[in-house]
Design a protein around this motif. Structure first.
Motif, short mmCIF file in Angstrom:
data_model
loop_
_atom_site.label_atom_id
_atom_site.label_comp_id
_atom_site.label_asym_id
_atom_site.label_seq_id
_atom_site.Cartn_x
_atom_site.Cartn_y
_atom_site.Cartn_z
N THR A 1 -8.37 7.10 -4.94
CA THR A 1 -7.71 5.83 -5.30
C THR A 1 -8.41 4.66 -4.62
O THR A 1 -8.45 3.55 -5.17
CB THR A 1 -6.23 5.85 -4.89
OG1 THR A 1 -6.12 6.04 -3.47
CG2 THR A 1 -5.49 6.95 -5.61
N HIS A 2 -8.98 4.89 -3.45
CA HIS A 2 -9.73 3.83 -2.75
C HIS A 2 -11.06 3.56 -3.45
O HIS A 2 -11.43 2.40 -3.69
CB HIS A 2 -9.97 4.24 -1.29
CG HIS A 2 -10.83 3.27 -0.53
ND1 HIS A 2 -10.33 2.08 -0.03
CD2 HIS A 2 -12.15 3.32 -0.19
CE1 HIS A 2 -11.31 1.42 0.60
NE2 HIS A 2 -12.42 2.15 0.51
N GLU B 1 -6.47 -0.09 3.38
CA GLU B 1 -6.62 -1.20 4.32
C GLU B 1 -5.40 -1.25 5.23
O GLU B 1 -4.27 -1.39 4.75
CB GLU B 1 -6.79 -2.53 3.58
CG GLU B 1 -8.03 -2.59 2.70
CD GLU B 1 -8.07 -3.83 1.84
OE1 GLU B 1 -9.14 -4.14 1.29
OE2 GLU B 1 -7.01 -4.50 1.73
N GLU C 1 -5.98 1.71 -5.22
CA GLU C 1 -5.33 1.20 -4.02
C GLU C 1 -6.32 1.28 -2.86
O GLU C 1 -6.69 2.37 -2.44
CB GLU C 1 -4.05 1.98 -3.68
CG GLU C 1 -3.37 1.49 -2.41
CD GLU C 1 -2.12 2.28 -2.06
OE1 GLU C 1 -1.22 2.37 -2.90
OE2 GLU C 1 -2.06 2.82 -0.93
N LYS C 2 -6.74 0.15 -2.36
CA LYS C 2 -7.69 0.11 -1.25
C LYS C 2 -6.99 0.53 0.05
O LYS C 2 -5.87 0.09 0.33
CB LYS C 2 -8.26 -1.30 -1.09
CG LYS C 2 -9.17 -1.74 -2.23
CD LYS C 2 -10.47 -0.93 -2.23
CE LYS C 2 -11.43 -1.42 -3.31
NZ LYS C 2 -12.70 -0.65 -3.32
N GLY D 1 -10.64 1.80 -6.79
CA GLY D 1 -9.97 0.50 -6.73
C GLY D 1 -8.51 0.52 -7.12
O GLY D 1 -7.92 -0.54 -7.33
N LYS E 1 0.85 -1.18 0.00
CA LYS E 1 0.00 0.00 0.00
C LYS E 1 0.89 1.24 0.00
O LYS E 1 0.94 2.00 0.97
CB LYS E 1 -0.93 0.02 1.22
CG LYS E 1 -1.79 -1.22 1.38
CD LYS E 1 -2.86 -1.28 0.30
CE LYS E 1 -3.72 -2.53 0.49
NZ LYS E 1 -4.77 -2.63 -0.57
#
Length: 372
Positions: free
Chosen positions: A283-284, A292, A289-290, A287, A40
């Motif tokens: 970006t979340h 998390e 970069e999630k 999709g 991430k």
């Protein structure tokens, strides 16, 4: 030789801290992504840069414990020097509190964006091309720093500077491509990257190099005031001029070492915290970069280590940049390439003599810029 460097022995301590923290951060990020499998980069970048907000409180606490300066006195002197900085950067003095806040905010936004672009460019280039290409292209920022310093800051230059910077770039290229036989890189090449992707990755690395040099120039132009190094942060007036032009309520005294650049870096952290959650949210949602956070305690500890080292590195680099200037500060960062590769060798990663020759050239090029 070392005593002739701006900042004296204190700047050497900062320089050594840069080498150590960058090396630890690089190794920890590699371990987090490749061994622990937590990939991430944008989230880690956001959290690390936002953590700069802790630099100023910690620095003030150390000043309170280790020096006779009080925190209110330091804050008053810092406010005085920031006002002088803004007056120099914008060409006219502060007229109101609103103007002061707007100018300072503009400076911090410019510095935040110019520091974020090279970091994002690096992470985006990683999956597109080889690390050899990225390392060799990205580390040309020392060459761009020299060009920009001469063109935009009108700083004097010499042939020895040009030769040293070119040697440094050549050394990084040898070091990067000399290590291109490592298994991870071979595996990446065997997968057959598309040429257009490789070119895009190289272009992103070049963007990172140019924008990193631009950050150094912006920092030098917007935050550092020309001064007489033998008299601290600002060149003092003569006694007659001082009595004539200095108000009676002017705060006197020199700032403790590193307080001004640490304050600027803290401001960058505040701007990152307030603004750059927006692209992270996009970006979340799309999709890319999630967002998390890991639940594994070991991964969290390694992330904490990388955040601490990244924060210390950027704070120390800001100090060195204000003392040594863009060219020498950039060349000092090239030595981190040497230290990272030596650390890899100590950890059992194979090396090549070509790579080691490149490291030697980097070291020699940096030594050529020192004030002998």
């Amino acid at each position: 030789m070392w005593d002739r460097l701006p900042g004296g022995p204190a700047s050497i301590a900062v320089f050594l801290c840069i080498l150590a923290t960058y090396t630890i951060q690089t190794e920890s990020i590699q371990y987090i992504q490749h061994t622990l499998g937590y990939k991430k980069p944008l989230l880690l970048l956001y959290v690390t840069h936002s953590s700069f907000v802790f630099l100023l409180p910690i620095h003030l606490a150390l000043i309170h414990v280790c020096s006779p300066h009080s925190v209110p006195q330091c804050c008053a002197m810092l406010k005085r020097d920031v006002e002088k900085q803004l007056a120099f950067a914008f060409g006219y003095p502060k007229s109101s509190v609103t103007a002061y806040v707007l100018r300072l905010s503009c400076v911090l936004v410019v510095l935040t964006v110019s520091l974020t672009i090279p970091s994002v460019s690096w992470f985006l280039a990683v999956p597109l091309t080889s690390m050899a290409n990225i390392t060799s292209i990205y580390n040309t920022f020392s060459l761009w720093a020299l060009v920009f310093s001469v063109y935009f800051l009108q700083e004097p230059w010499s042939y020895i500077q040009v030769i040293a910077v070119l040697l440094g770039v050549a050394g990084v290229t040898l070091s990067a491509y000399g290590g291109a036989t490592q298994p991870a890189i071979i595996a990446g090449l065997q997968r057959g990257r598309v040429i257009s992707y490789a070119l895009l990755g190289d272009a992103l690395a070049l963007l990172g190099a140019v924008s990193m040099a631009a950050y150094e120039i912006f920092y030098k132009r917007l935050t550092v005031i020309p001064h007489d190094e033998s008299h601290g942060s600002f060149q003092p007036l003569s006694s007659d001029e001082q009595s004539e032009h200095t108000p009676k309520d002017e705060i006197e005294g020199e700032l403790p070492f590193g307080l001004h650049p640490i304050a600027m870096t803290t401001g960058i952290g505040a701007m990152t915290l307030c603004l750059f959650w927006i692209p992270l949210l996009f970006t979340h949602l799309f999709g890319i970069e999630k967002v998390e956070w890991p639940t594994n305690g070991i991964t969290l500890l390694w992330i904490l280590l990388s955040i601490i080292c990244g924060t210390l590195f950027n704070g120390c680099f800001a100090i060195l940049l204000s003392l040594w200037g863009p060219v020498l500060a950039s060349m000092s960062c090239l030595l981190t390439t040497v230290l990272v590769q030596l650390t890899d060798v100590a950890l059992g990663i194979p090396f090549t003599w070509i790579g080691m020759a490149g490291n030697l050239i980097i070291t020699v090029s940096f030594a050529c810029l020192l004030p002998w």
